[in-house]
Design a protein around this motif. Structure first.
Motif, short mmCIF file in Angstrom:
data_model
loop_
_atom_site.label_atom_id
_atom_site.label_comp_id
_atom_site.label_asym_id
_atom_site.label_seq_id
_atom_site.Cartn_x
_atom_site.Cartn_y
_atom_site.Cartn_z
N GLN A 193 0.93 3.56 0.95
CA GLN A 193 1.96 3.12 1.90
C GLN A 193 1.95 1.61 2.02
OE1 GLN A 193 0.72 5.40 5.29
NE2 GLN A 193 2.03 7.14 4.75
N MET A 194 0.75 1.05 2.13
CA MET A 194 0.63 -0.40 2.26
C MET A 194 1.04 -1.11 0.97
SD MET A 194 0.07 -2.73 4.36
CE MET A 194 -1.03 -2.49 5.71
N SER B 240 1.76 3.28 7.62
CA SER B 240 0.37 2.87 7.42
C SER B 240 -0.30 2.56 8.75
CB SER B 240 0.32 1.65 6.50
OG SER B 240 -0.99 1.22 6.30
N GLU C 295 -2.48 6.36 2.79
CA GLU C 295 -2.32 5.12 3.54
C GLU C 295 -2.33 3.88 2.65
OE1 GLU C 295 -3.48 1.53 5.17
OE2 GLU C 295 -5.07 2.79 4.35
N ASN D 40 -4.13 1.48 10.05
CA ASN D 40 -4.14 0.22 9.33
C ASN D 40 -3.10 -0.69 9.95
OD1 ASN D 40 -4.15 -1.93 7.61
ND2 ASN D 40 -4.11 -0.73 5.76
#
Length: 109
Positions: free
Chosen positions: A61-62, A102, A58, A107
């Motif tokens: 990904q961000m 994400s 995650e 998130n």
């Protein structure tokens, strides 16, 4: 299935994912990518973030989404920038995908 607890596959998968994401290999790769980014090697950092992002990490990904969204990297658009579309628009399209991945993991920045 623990003693005295109900079977919960979803919880087991979430816990396993947390353990895997905190493993030394993933942590080292994430740290390397962050160092590359701070040294101005955004394209190289983006490749590492993208590889981790596709594996479901995650934070990666961000970070990949941020690099693509801000135009810090054009790594996914190389060779395709001669087209009629604005390269920055293409980067934002890719960033959107990673923001959504994400967000699906909780998130919602």
């Amino acid at each position: 299935n623990g003693i005295g607890t109900m079977r919960n596959c979803k919880m087991a998968v979430e816990l396993l994912k947390r353990v895997c994401e905190r493993g030394s290999w993933v942590s080292n790769k994430l740290r390397e990518a962050q160092e590359m980014q701070s040294e101005g090697r955004s394209d190289t950092a983006a490749w590492v973030f993208l590889r981790l992002a596709e594996a479901g990490h995650e934070v990666a990904q961000m970070n990949a989404a941020h690099l693509l969204d801000t135009g810090a990297t054009m790594v996914l658009m190389k060779g395709d920038t001669a087209g009629s579309e604005d390269p920055r628009h293409l980067g934002r399209s890719q960033a959107q995908r990673h923001y959504e991945l994400s967000a699906e993991q909780g998130n919602a920045l």
